[in-house]
Design a protein around this motif. Structure first.
Motif, PDB file in Angstrom:
ATOM      1  N   PRO A  59       0.790  -1.233   0.000  1.00  0.00           N
ATOM      2  CA  PRO A  59       0.000   0.000   0.000  1.00  0.00           C
ATOM      3  C   PRO A  59       0.826   1.290   0.000  1.00  0.00           C
ATOM      4  O   PRO A  59       0.243   2.374  -0.061  1.00  0.00           O
ATOM      5  CB  PRO A  59      -0.765  -0.099   1.312  1.00  0.00           C
ATOM      6  CG  PRO A  59       0.180  -0.821   2.229  1.00  0.00           C
ATOM      7  CD  PRO A  59       0.923  -1.801   1.364  1.00  0.00           C
ATOM      8  N   SER A  60       2.181   1.210   0.064  1.00  0.00           N
ATOM      9  CA  SER A  60       2.975   2.435   0.162  1.00  0.00           C
ATOM     10  C   SER A  60       4.244   2.305  -0.662  1.00  0.00           C
ATOM     11  O   SER A  60       5.108   1.467  -0.355  1.00  0.00           O
ATOM     12  CB  SER A  60       3.336   2.738   1.628  1.00  0.00           C
ATOM     13  OG  SER A  60       4.314   3.764   1.702  1.00  0.00           O
ATOM     14  N   TYR A  61       4.380   3.140  -1.693  1.00  0.00           N
ATOM     15  CA  TYR A  61       5.618   3.140  -2.465  1.00  0.00           C
ATOM     16  C   TYR A  61       6.784   3.654  -1.622  1.00  0.00           C
ATOM     17  O   TYR A  61       7.899   3.114  -1.683  1.00  0.00           O
ATOM     18  CB  TYR A  61       5.473   4.008  -3.710  1.00  0.00           C
ATOM     19  CG  TYR A  61       6.799   4.137  -4.444  1.00  0.00           C
ATOM     20  CD1 TYR A  61       7.263   3.100  -5.243  1.00  0.00           C
ATOM     21  CD2 TYR A  61       7.606   5.262  -4.291  1.00  0.00           C
ATOM     22  CE1 TYR A  61       8.495   3.190  -5.887  1.00  0.00           C
ATOM     23  CE2 TYR A  61       8.835   5.359  -4.925  1.00  0.00           C
ATOM     24  CZ  TYR A  61       9.267   4.315  -5.723  1.00  0.00           C
ATOM     25  OH  TYR A  61      10.493   4.407  -6.341  1.00  0.00           O
ATOM     26  N   LEU A  62       6.547   4.675  -0.826  1.00  0.00           N
ATOM     27  CA  LEU A  62       7.628   5.272  -0.035  1.00  0.00           C
ATOM     28  C   LEU A  62       8.207   4.257   0.949  1.00  0.00           C
ATOM     29  O   LEU A  62       9.426   4.167   1.126  1.00  0.00           O
ATOM     30  CB  LEU A  62       7.120   6.505   0.713  1.00  0.00           C
ATOM     31  CG  LEU A  62       6.695   7.685  -0.166  1.00  0.00           C
ATOM     32  CD1 LEU A  62       6.174   8.821   0.705  1.00  0.00           C
ATOM     33  CD2 LEU A  62       7.833   8.171  -1.035  1.00  0.00           C
ATOM     34  N   SER A  63       7.346   3.471   1.578  1.00  0.00           N
ATOM     35  CA  SER A  63       7.822   2.454   2.505  1.00  0.00           C
ATOM     36  C   SER A  63       8.582   1.357   1.757  1.00  0.00           C
ATOM     37  O   SER A  63       9.665   0.940   2.176  1.00  0.00           O
ATOM     38  CB  SER A  63       6.637   1.849   3.266  1.00  0.00           C
ATOM     39  OG  SER A  63       7.059   0.806   4.103  1.00  0.00           O
ATOM     40  N   ALA A  64       8.035   0.897   0.637  1.00  0.00           N
ATOM     41  CA  ALA A  64       8.671  -0.176  -0.133  1.00  0.00           C
ATOM     42  C   ALA A  64      10.030   0.241  -0.671  1.00  0.00           C
ATOM     43  O   ALA A  64      10.925  -0.596  -0.817  1.00  0.00           O
ATOM     44  CB  ALA A  64       7.751  -0.602  -1.277  1.00  0.00           C
ATOM     45  N   SER A  65      10.212   1.529  -0.971  1.00  0.00           N
ATOM     46  CA  SER A  65      11.474   1.978  -1.563  1.00  0.00           C
ATOM     47  C   SER A  65      12.643   1.815  -0.602  1.00  0.00           C
ATOM     48  O   SER A  65      13.793   1.711  -1.029  1.00  0.00           O
ATOM     49  CB  SER A  65      11.361   3.444  -2.011  1.00  0.00           C
ATOM     50  OG  SER A  65      11.215   4.314  -0.903  1.00  0.00           O
ATOM     51  N   HIS A  66      12.370   1.751   0.707  1.00  0.00           N
ATOM     52  CA  HIS A  66      13.449   1.558   1.682  1.00  0.00           C
ATOM     53  C   HIS A  66      13.984   0.126   1.663  1.00  0.00           C
ATOM     54  O   HIS A  66      15.089  -0.120   2.140  1.00  0.00           O
ATOM     55  CB  HIS A  66      12.975   1.926   3.084  1.00  0.00           C
ATOM     56  CG  HIS A  66      12.868   3.403   3.299  1.00  0.00           C
ATOM     57  ND1 HIS A  66      13.944   4.180   3.670  1.00  0.00           N
ATOM     58  CD2 HIS A  66      11.819   4.245   3.172  1.00  0.00           C
ATOM     59  CE1 HIS A  66      13.554   5.441   3.773  1.00  0.00           C
ATOM     60  NE2 HIS A  66      12.274   5.515   3.468  1.00  0.00           N
TER      61      HIS A  66
END
Length: 389
Positions: A59-66
């Motif tokens: 549900p979150s690109y920003l979280s997955a990018s980490h």
């Protein structure tokens, strides 16, 4: 600073980049408020082996990018008149890895996306103007692109004025493994599920692997013991296994990573031949216990193999590691796992003893300052973490 660039500040103190080459659009950093738009933009479909796939970060690109980067650096293209609207994106984040045996930072280019209504050279040129003006010109960028993704290949793999020059480094293959042959040497090794007492041993083993592999992430497994460490998203220490020989010397290491909570590969459509063949193939797959094809709009069910490491010449160790990973995948009620290997990795030859679906990709470097090959020891094997590509 070149004459192309002008900086301003928006209301949120987010730096804005402008170029005279495209005055109607701006470049700015991503913020939490952009996450929903990024989830939609990243799910752009791509062709691969008769399927149209969407590589989602829900549900979150920003979280997955980490999980993809140690330090993400997400640049957005937005209209001048509406800077809250995202029409393009590119991640230029940093990775901590070993190059020629030394800890280094590497800039990895990924997730280049443009909204269909705004595709064209102007938006892309703006991003490249940003790269030229705002990132040191001696920076070497790394990219990996699927061979079937002709749009991205055309953008990144052809020389263009104002773009960093592309240099093909090597080719890679990702294997989705549904069956693996049991090697005759399997009984010579034993596996221990990792716990906190193994962390220093695992870190020391990684340090020995840097002499064989380039671009190996600078792993610190102590992060697994931390709650919600972003680099180890959806993993815990018990997802990893240490492999020992008869002298109780560590010879291998791997983990199994279920990324479905934040990253999915969904089938948007099948080609007509594959659509006609799919029912018959899935009957065969059920009988043989191999990877089946999901319904249209459903996601694949598989695990990612993490840090599948051993000495590159120890084929028997690698074969036993792969077989053990298949056993553990089955115990976790998944059909298959994925592993990525460079074509010059000697271990890739063992993969002919597996039943695997194969996707091919190209590994490139990009530079404004000429051929970067001399920077890298070509005798070392390129390492790829399938879950972080």
């Amino acid at each position: 600073m070149s004459l192309n660039v002008l900086y301003a500040q928006n209301d949120n103190d987010n730096p804005i980049y402008r170029s005279k080459n495209e005055p109607n659009f701006l470049v700015r950093d991503a913020t939490q408020a952009d996450d929903e738009q990024l989830v939609q933009l990243i799910a752009e479909t791509m062709p691969s082996n008769g399927m149209t796939l969407a590589f989602e970060r829900y549900p979150s690109y920003l979280s997955a990018s980490h999980a993809q980067y140690n330090r993400p650096d997400i640049k957005l293209v937005v209209p001048e008149e509406n800077p809250a609207q995202v029409v393009g994106m590119m991640n230029l984040g940093w990775r901590y890895c070993f190059i020629n045996g030394q800890p280094e930072l590497l800039r990895y280019v990924a997730d280049l996306r443009m909204h269909p209504a705004h595709r064209g050279n102007k938006v892309l040129r703006l991003l490249m103007d940003y790269v030229y003006d705002e990132i040191p010109l001696d920076t070497i960028f790394e990219s990996v692109v699927l061979e079937d993704n002709t749009v991205a290949c055309n953008i990144l793999h052809n020389e263009r004025k104002g773009f960093p020059k592309p240099f093909h480094y090597d080719d890679i293959r990702t294997f989705t493994v549904s069956q693996a042959q049991k090697p005759v040497q399997f009984g010579r090794y034993h596996f221990e599920q990792m716990n906190t007492n193994h962390v220093s041993e695992a870190n020391a083993f990684i340090s020995t692997m840097k002499q064989h592999y380039n671009f190996l992430p600078n792993y610190d497994f102590s992060g697994l013991a931390e709650s919600n460490h972003p680099f180890w998203l959806s993993m815990n220490i018990h997802d990893f296994y240490l492999m020992y020989d008869q002298n109780h010397q560590i010879v291998g290491l791997y983990g199994l990573w279920n990324q479905k909570a934040f990253k999915q590969t969904r089938v948007v459509d099948y080609s007509l031949p594959l659509k006609l063949m799919k029912p018959f193939y899935n009957v065969y797959a059920g009988l043989r216990g191999v990877f089946s094809l999901p319904k249209k709009n459903d996601a694949f069910e598989y695990l990612m193999i993490h840090s599948a490491l051993c000495h590159p010449e120890q084929q028997d160790v690698f074969a036993s590691l792969i077989f053990h990973a298949k056993q553990q995948t089955k115990l976790r009620r998944k059909q298959a796992f994925c592993i990525t290997l460079a074509n010059n990795d000697p271990r890739i030859h063992w993969m002919s003893n597996t039943t695997s679906h194969i996707i091919q990709a190209k590994h490139y470097f990009h530079s404004f300052k000429g051929n970067p090959y001399s920077t890298f020891d070509r005798n070392k094997i390129s390492y790829f973490e399938v879950g972080r590509i």
